[in-house]
Structure formats: structure tokens, C-alpha cells
Design an enzyme around this catalytic site. Structure first.
Site, PDB file in Angstrom:
ATOM      1  N   GLY A  35       1.337  -3.425   5.121  1.00 44.75           N
ATOM      2  CA  GLY A  35       1.974  -4.634   5.645  1.00 44.75           C
ATOM      3  C   GLY A  35       0.930  -5.610   6.164  1.00 44.75           C
ATOM      4  CB  CYS A  64      -0.883  -0.015   1.237  1.00 43.98           C
ATOM      5  SG  CYS A  64      -1.771  -1.556   1.414  1.00 43.98           S
TER       6      CYS A  64
END
Ligand code: AGP
Length: 611
Positions: A99, A2
């Protein structure tokens, strides 16, 4: 993978954050969001899909305030919808995350037992609840509350965090996911990657694992979770924004080749533990795999090559017969499918028309389906989630048309699946499984070693750059590596390259071999090596220019064939993963030397969503 942006200063944060997200667009996303603080109120805006949706929302409902965080989501789990989009808020805490929190299930269970309720099915929201809970214990110490929460979470994460009660503070945390601090004048920034805020500053501090950065508009302090001050020397970046998007690499393809060690780490993360030797292939209905008698793998292009490797792994380890079929052939040959059949669709994009059609046909014949995809909630994933489920690679967005890190993570994921199938059938002793898992654990280091050969590989590419044809050959799994190398060379450099089983050489291709035909042979000890040496002699005696891929320790072969691309020695199961790497670099440098568009080769698309 991301994208995170944060800003704290005196300007309106919204425009800085939106511009930052736009500069992270290359990282791929399926939703985006933003949160800002003004006085003592938190403003949150989220939108599914491309960034334009968030920009339109902000036009109607701006985010006021001079401190904020923003996020583009590349879903690794949890559907890409507005509820799962970041930021996530609980109480005074608002957070964005890149993550995977590995122990998210256990943490959520504890919080649910304490009466917490959750809106989304993301692991990120759990962290917001934990920090808010510790804020009650440390109401005036935002960093302390964050530190206490971090002590409980395991995994890989980059976080940007706001506290409604601390509008003069922005916190960033880094653990195994990239996060940098941008140092401005009267303003400071957080970003997953330099490009996000390069237009505001060229001075950065690169955070290290375990760092917590506490940003104010006029100062930044870095500490670890124990509150010990850490010294991080600022750097000044002279990259252009375009160069920064590629992480300093000339092309996305080269960046993605060098991302492979991390992509393998991410794909392995949380899926086994060397301690209890338990394989956790989340997303798969593993009970539905226990009685499978026959497997067919359907895929296209590079993903098809991953299937050919999986065949050898599954048949050897789980002793289940495996057919591998080009999806474009499978869908038209009226295949024999029974209910005890498992059909696995391998697709990076999860949108390839032939592979999707092949799986629809298999489902109509009552086979169990499994998808191996890199894009969460893609069409192929959604179809297979109605059957035995989807197992995701975690390569992150692959921008270059050429598939590199996606292939490596496919091989790893399929290796784990083969081990699970073998374990289900009682064919895998604990010690043997431990050896397999340990070699997987070592793979990223071996890939790093193989990547160090790049300068020599570029020299080899210079010797081949004017060739019109290249013949690649190998035996067994090295034949598959030859096929993949030939595909890469074809699609990137437009040189006619052909991968062939070395054992077939005398059944035709030897007629091609003369001093004008460069031949690359993959010769790795333990992989039918002696027979391959004979092939090399036959090729050399016909005057061809010979190149080899061999172990760096094979000094005798390197003496005989100095044009050598070297790989470290490794478990035979991982040879294909290592052997394709020099071929990826060779294809890349051939295309670069020929001045071609490496990331967008002519006539090709990243995902072939039409027949
Ligand atoms: C590989 O470098 C090519 N881009 C192509 O062969 C690709 O592997 C194929 O189109 C399959 O794509 P998929 O994995 O997204 O289904």
C-alpha cells in the site's frame, strides 16, 4: 500491489513463507524478502529480481525459526533495489507492507528531527521506526505499540509485523489493502491473498479496514486500533489454487476489469485533496511544464487511445495544442520538435520499443519528456526521469495481455495532468477544479454500477459470437472508445472489428452496412448525440443488426434499440472511461464464448519490446 505472507506455528517458517511467495508470483514483483524470529534473534534475507534470487540466498543462508513474514515488492515508489526491498527493521520491530502511507513525508520529517536515520527511501521503514518508538513506551505490549503508531499514519496499508521481544506473536493490520488470516491447527497465517497459504489451510478470516489481527500459534484475536475486540466469522474456501490466483474469476482479464474501481482509487490516492484543492503529481518536475507551448503524445495500442483522450482533455482545459502520434510513426517521420515542446510517452509496461525510441528521438531534439507508466523504474520511466519526470498509474500488475485497468488509470492520470497544466496557466477557477475533482472522486462508484451490467453484456456477446465482422462507431471522445472497443474485440476474439468516426460513415463505411454487418454505436447525450441519432437511423434503414452503448436513463433510445449496453450518466470528461468498460466486457465474453485463450491471445505479448 505487493504480496505479503506471514506464519506462526511449530514448523520451520521459511519453507511456508517461500512457498507462499511463489503462489503470489502472479502479482508481479521486482524484489522479495523474508524475516524470521528464533529465540530472540531476527533473521532477514532480501533479494532483487525474481523469486529465484531469494530462494538461492536462503539455500546459502537459511532463515531459522517458526514465526516469520515475507514480501514480494511491486514498487509503487522508491526504486526496486535491495535496500528498498521488504522487510524493513528498526530496533526490535520488523515489518512488510503493501500500500501507500500518504503522510510518509511529514512523518519522516518528524522522525528525522528526533534523530532517526533511515536506510531506504520507502514509506514502510517509517512505520517500523514509529512502532519501535512506541515500544519504548509500552515495552511489554506489542499490540499497543502498533495501535499507537497506526493512529499517526494515513493511507492504504496491509502490514505484517514481528517484534523480537514477542516471538510468540505475529500482528497483521488491514486498511484499504487486502489481508486475510489463515486458520490452521497449531499454526496460523497472514496473506495478501488466499493462494499464498491455501496449501496449508482452507479456513480463513477476511480482515476488514481498521482490523488488527494478533496471531499466536494456537489462537487469533482481532481488534481495532482502540483495542476493541472485533468478531470476524471464519469462511472455508473450496477454490483450487489456480482459481484462487484469479480471485475466483475465470481469467485474469475479468479479474482486472473488476479491479478497475480500486485501481482508480489507488491512482487518485494522495494526488489531490478536496479540501485545499491542491494537485500533487509526485515524480513530475512541474516547473518544467509551465512554459510548454506544444505537446506531442507518443504511444502504441491501447496507450495510444489514452493519448487521444488526453488530447481532448488538455486542449480543452489547458488550451495547449496537442498532437497524438503512434510511436512507430513518430520515430521515423523526422518530427518538428522545439525546446518549448513537451513529449509525453504513455506506456503501461514502460518497455515498449517504439515508444522508448520515440522518446529518445524527442530527447535528442531537446524536448522536455514526461512518462506515464505503470511499472516503476521501467526503461521509459528511467529515460524521462532525466527530464521532466514520470507520473505513475497505480493499476497494480496487469497480468492479462489485454490492457484494461491500465487504460482506465491512464485516463485518470492524464485528466489530473490536464488539470495541473490548466491550473499552472491560471485557467482553472477553484470552483471548477472542485467540480472536476469531485466527479473523479465519484468515478469508482460509477464503474461499480457499470460492472453490474455484465450478465446483460454476456447475452449481447452471445448474439455476436459468430460474427465475422463488427463495425463500431462514435463521435468525438466516443470515437476513441470505439477504437479501443474494436482493438479489444480484435485482439481477444479474433473477429475483425473496426472503430470509425460516426461522422465519416457516409464517406465510405456505409457501403459495408447490410443485414450481415453488426454495427455498435456509442450514443451518449451531450456527446454530439443528435447527429449520432441520425447515423443510427441510416444504419437501421439498411437492415443492419444495431447495438448501442447509451446512458441507462436514455429510455427513448433503449426503446428504439433494445440491444443496449448501459452506462450511468457522468461528467462528459469521464464518458470515455465509462464507455470503454462495457466494450471490455463484450470483448472478454466474445473470446470466452469462442473458447479462446483470453489472457494470452495468439501472437500477442504483454509488452512489445522489439520493433
Ligand atoms: C492492449 O490491449 C494491447 N495489449 C497493446 O495494444 C498495448 O496497449 C500496447 O502494446 C502498448 O503497451 P504499453 O502500454 O505497455 O506500451
Amino acid at each position: 500491489m505487493c504480496g505479503i505472507v506471514g506464519a506462526i506455528g511449530t514448523q520451520n517458517a521459511e519453507s511456508i513463507l517461500l512457498d507462499g511467495l511463489k503462489r503470489l508470483e502472479y502479482r508481479g514483483y521486482d524484489s522479495a524478502g523474508m524475516a524470521t524470529l528464533d529465540a530472540h534473534q531476527t533473521h532477514i534475507r532480501k533479494a532483487v529480481g525474481k523469486l529465484g534470487a531469494l530462494a538461492s540466498l536462503l539455500k546459502e543462508r537459511p532463515c531459522p525459526g517458526s514465526v516469520g513474514i515475507a514480501h514480494t515488492r511491486w514498487a509503487s515508489h522508491g526504486r526496486p533495489n535491495e535496500i528498498n526491498a521488504h522487510p524493513h527493521q528498526f530496533g526490535p520491530i520488523t515489518i512488510v507492507h503493501n500500500g501507500i502511507i500518504e503522510n510518509h513525508a511529514a512523518l519522516k520529517k518528524d522522525l528525522l528531527a528526533q534523530g532517526h536515520q533511515f536506510e531506504s527511501d520507502t514509506d514502510t521503514e517509517i512505520v517500523a521506526h514509529l512502532i519501535a518508538q512506541f515500544k519504548k513506551e509500552y515495552p511489554t505490549d506489542f499490540p499497543k505499540a502498533v495501535s499507537k503508531a497506526l493512529e499517526l499514519i494515513h493511507g492504504a496499508y496491509a502490514l505484517a509485523i514481528l517484534d523480537q521481544d514477542s516471538p510468540d506473536t505475529l500482528i497483521g493490520v488491514r486498511q484499504a489493502c487486502p489481508l486475510v488470516v489463515g486458520l490452521g491447527n497449531g499454526e496460523n497465517f497472514l496473506a495478501s491473498d488466499f493462494p499464498a497459504v491455501l496449501s496449508h489451510t482452507r479456513r480463513f478470516m477476511v480482515l476488514e479496514d481498521g482490523d488488527m489481527a494478533i496471531l499466536h500459534k494456537d489462537r487469533v484475536q482481532v481488534q481495532n486500533i482502540h483495542g476493541e475486540i472485533q468478531t470476524r466469522t471464519p469462511i472455508t474456501l473450496d477454490w483450487s489454487p489456480a482459481t484462487a490466483e484469479k480471485g475466483g474469476f475465470k481469467h485474469f482479464m475479468l479479474k482486472e476489469i473488476f479491479e478497475q474501481p480500486q485501481a482508480v482509487i489507488d491512482t487518485l490516492r494522495g494526488r489531490f485533496s478536496l479540501g485545499d484543492l491542491e494537485l500533487v503529481l509526485e515524480g513530475l518536475q512541474t516547473d518544467l511544464l509551465k512554459n510548454i507551448q506544444q505537446i506531442t503524445i507518443v504511444a502504441c495500442g491501447t496507450s495510444y487511445h489514452a493519448g487521444l483522450i488526453a488530447k481532448r482533455l488538455i486542449e480543452e482545459l489547458a488550451q495547449i495544442p496537442v498532437e497524438v502520434d503512434l510511436a512507430s510513426e513518430f520515430r521515423y517521420r523526422n518530427p518538428l520538435i522545439r525546446t518549448s515542446h513537451l513529449v509525453i510517452g504513455i506506456s503501461q509496461s514502460g518497455e515498449t520499443a517504439d515508444t522508448l525510441a520515440a522518446l529518445v528521438l524527442a530527447k535528442s531534439k531537446n524536448a522536455q519528456l514526461v512518462a506515464l507508466c505503470n511499472v516503476v523504474d521501467s526503461a521509459i520511466a528511467r529515460l524521462c526521469n532525466t527530464s521532466a519526470g514520470t507520473f505513475y498509474t497505480r493499476a497494480g500488475p496487469e497480468i492479462s495481455v489485454a490492457s484494461t485497468k491500465a487504460l482506465l488509470t491512464q485516463i485518470i492520470a492524464l485528466y489530473l495532468l490536464a488539470l495541473l497544466l490548466a491550473q499552472q496557466r491560471g485557467l482553472l477557477h477553484a470552483q471548477t477544479l472542485e467540480k472536476h475533482l469531485d466527479s473523479l472522486y465519484q468515478l469508482p462508484l460509477l464503474l461499480e454500477a457499470a460492472l453490474k451490467q455484465e450478465p446483460e453484456i454476456r447475452q449481447t456477446a452471445k448474439r455476436l459470437a459468430q460474427s465475422e465482422n463488427i463495425l463500431l462507431m462514435g463521435r468525438g471522445l466516443l470515437h476513441v472508445a470505439a477504437l479501443e472497443g474494436a482493438l479489444k474485440i480484435k485482439e481477444l476474439s479474433y473477429i475483425h472489428a473496426e472503430g470509425y468516426p460516426a461522422g465519416e460513415m457516409k464517406h465510405g463505411p456505409i457501403a459495408l452496412i447490410d443485414e450481415k454487418m453488426p454495427v455498435l454505436v456509442l450514443a451518449i447525450q451531450g456527446m454530439n448525440y443528435e447527429k449520432t441519432l441520425s447515423n443510427l437511423e441510416e444504419i437501421k434503414s439498411r437492415g443492419a443488426q444495431v447495438f448501442v452503448v447509451c446512458n441507462e436513463t436514455d429510455h427513448e433510445l433503449r426503446q428504439a434499440y433494445p440491444n443496449a449496453l448501459l452506462i450511468p450518466t457522468c461528467s462528459p470528461y469521464l464518458v470515455p472511461a465509462l464507455a470503454v468498460l462495457p466494450l471490455q466486457l463484450l470483448a472478454y465474453h466474445l473470446a470466452d464464448l469462442r473458447g479462446l485463450d483470453v489472457d494470452q491471445p495468439r501472437n500477442l505479448a504483454k509488452s512489445v519490446t522489439i520493433e
